[in-house]
Design an enzyme around this catalytic site. Structure first.
Site, mmCIF file in Angstrom:
data_model
loop_
_atom_site.group_PDB
_atom_site.id
_atom_site.type_symbol
_atom_site.label_atom_id
_atom_site.label_comp_id
_atom_site.label_asym_id
_atom_site.label_seq_id
_atom_site.Cartn_x
_atom_site.Cartn_y
_atom_site.Cartn_z
ATOM 1 N N HIS A 170 0.815 -1.225 0.000
ATOM 2 C CA HIS A 170 0.000 0.000 0.000
ATOM 3 C C HIS A 170 0.848 1.275 0.000
ATOM 4 C CE1 HIS A 170 -3.638 -2.302 0.390
ATOM 5 N NE2 HIS A 170 -3.254 -2.841 1.533
ATOM 6 N N HIS A 214 -6.139 -7.337 -0.636
ATOM 7 C CA HIS A 214 -6.309 -5.902 -0.916
ATOM 8 C C HIS A 214 -5.501 -5.496 -2.146
ATOM 9 C CE1 HIS A 214 -6.731 -6.486 3.523
ATOM 10 N NE2 HIS A 214 -7.811 -5.729 3.332
HETATM 11 C C1 SP5 Z 1 -1.167 -5.276 3.814
HETATM 12 C C2 SP5 Z 1 -2.634 -5.323 4.153
HETATM 13 O O1 SP5 Z 1 -3.239 -6.388 4.106
HETATM 14 N N1 SP5 Z 1 -3.203 -4.183 4.558
HETATM 15 C C3 SP5 Z 1 -4.584 -4.143 4.827
HETATM 16 C C4 SP5 Z 1 -5.008 -2.879 5.472
HETATM 17 C C5 SP5 Z 1 -6.474 -2.846 5.731
HETATM 18 N N2 SP5 Z 1 -6.803 -1.826 6.649
HETATM 19 C C6 SP5 Z 1 -8.137 -1.378 6.704
HETATM 20 C C7 SP5 Z 1 -9.069 -2.477 7.099
HETATM 21 C C8 SP5 Z 1 -10.501 -2.099 6.860
HETATM 22 C C9 SP5 Z 1 -11.302 -3.354 6.990
HETATM 23 N N3 SP5 Z 1 -12.697 -3.205 6.643
HETATM 24 C C10 SP5 Z 1 -13.521 -4.086 7.415
HETATM 25 C C11 SP5 Z 1 -14.474 -4.942 6.632
HETATM 26 C C12 SP5 Z 1 -14.782 -6.167 7.425
HETATM 27 N N4 SP5 Z 1 -15.765 -7.000 6.802
HETATM 28 ZN ZN ZN Z 2 -4.107 -7.333 2.523
#
Ligand code: SP5
Ligand code: ZN
Length: 360
Positions: A170, A214
């Site tokens: 990211h 992601h």
């Molecule tokens: C490297 C990596 O995997 N980074 C991921 C960062 C994600 N951070 C934000 C998470 C937001 C999650 N949304 C929740 C949905 C649950 N169903």
């Molecule tokens: Zn991830």
């Protein structure tokens, strides 16, 4: 398979992140790499190495000097500011979380003097706290990825794994977020190109395959207008999942980089029935690009057990994923990205590595 790991990641120890509007314990923790390492050791998989202090010229090619300076100095400058404001501060307990961002209709072209403003300037979210050891940790992770590529380029191994944290995909040329500060996969690809050029190659090329749940927005943006790096990513549709603001199918590259960016977004709830064909398409695109090497941004957060993600891959699917990538028969550096289901992290990573291992 050679596996590079560094203890410097332990300094990146955070207690809490913003998640759905409240502070919760960090999903991204030192436990992750510990669990993977002990699983691999129990099954006697791979040979563990500490990274050599190789030159990191590629780090300065991927990230701007202002941003590198920011990551290196922000924690101590933030603590000094708190002290100057009269607070008593124990730096090892201070976690920096930004609160003001240069979004639409604000000035995005000048860096404020205030440390509070600077953190918002370089941040993309509130889930990536900076602690006293974050810089050394992320630098150690980059060094592991650079060592993995160096070992491949020297012919010491055909597959190398950088078992490191925090993750990297990211992070952009001058931005952090998604638990990432430096983009290790991007630096590894750049280091590889540098080595190939130093050995006389005039138009070397490297492919990066990103199979984290992601989208690797940082990696995409870094190479978006270049044709010496092909970026192919399978990820959750950004309409439904983090990072929300990049990763659509119609983002195919710009300028010289046209057609060197391939996004294969999948709906939430996708399993192997959707992931397998996307991976097959990714394999065909990478094979037709004919790169000299492959960097894999590997996330185990596509597993059905992951607490913050939304795909339904089983542990056995990770072995198939590895096997399909192995068919490319390219020297391969695997860089650890996400994966937060502590109960399956070791076995899912082991199955993937066992499937991809060209040294077996
Ligand atoms: C490297 C990596 O995997 N980074 C991921 C960062 C994600 N951070 C934000 C998470 C937001 C999650 N949304 C929740 C949905 C649950 N169903
Ligand atoms: Zn991830």
């Amino acid at each position: 398979m050679l596996i590079f790991t560094s203890d410097s990641h332990r300094g990146h120890a955070r207690s809490s992140e913003f998640f759905r509007g409240s502070l919760v314990p960090c999903f991204e923790s030192a436990l992750r790499t510990d669990l993977i390492q002990s699983y691999l050791e129990v099954y006697k998989f791979g040979e563990f190495r500490s990274p050599d202090a190789l030159p990191m010229v590629a780090l300065e090619q991927i990230h701007s000097s202002e941003y590198l300076q920011f990551v290196q100095t922000i924690h101590s400058r933030w603590c000094q500011k708190l002290q100057a404001e009269g607070q008593s501060v124990a730096p090892e307990t201070v976690e920096i979380i930004p609160h003001t961002f240069p979004t639409r209709h604000l000035n995005q072209n000048s860096v404020p003097n205030s440390v509070y403003g600077q953190v918002g300037y370089y941040a993309m979210d509130t889930a990536t706290p900076i602690t006293a050891g974050s810089y050394e940790a992320t630098r150690g992770a980059t060094l592991c990825a650079v060592n993995a590529v160096q070992a491949l380029a020297e012919g010491k191994t055909a597959t190398a794994f950088s078992l490191s944290r925090p993750p990297g995909h990211h992070a952009s040329s001058d931005g952090f977020g998604g638990y990432c500060f430096f983009n290790h996969a991007a630096v590894a690809a750049q280091h590889w190109l540098n080595l190939l050029r130093s050995k006389g190659a005039t138009t070397p090329s490297i492919a990066i395959l990103d199979v984290d749940f992601h989208h690797g927005n940082g990696t995409q943006s870094i190479f978006y207008d270049r044709n010496d790096v092909l970026f192919v990513s399978i990820h959750a549709d950004p309409a439904e999942a983090y990072p929300y603001f990049l990763g659509l199918r119609d983002e195919t590259g710009h300028g010289e980089g046209i057609d060197c960016n391939v996004n294969l977004p999948l709906a939430l709830g996708s399993g192997w029935g959707e992931f397998g064909p996307a991976l097959q398409a990714a394999m065909e695109r990478i094979a037709s690009f004919s790169p000299q090497g492959l960097v894999v941004s590997f996330g185990a957060d596509t597993h059905e057990a992951d607490p913050i993600s939304g795909f339904r891959l089983s542990t056995a699917n990770f072995n198939r994923m590895g096997n399909m990538i192995r068919e490319l028969n390219l020297p391969t550096a695997i860089v650890m990205e996400g994966g937060y289901a502590v109960n399956i992290l070791g076995e899912a990573t082991y199955e993937f590595l066992n499937g991809i291992d060209l040294d077996r």
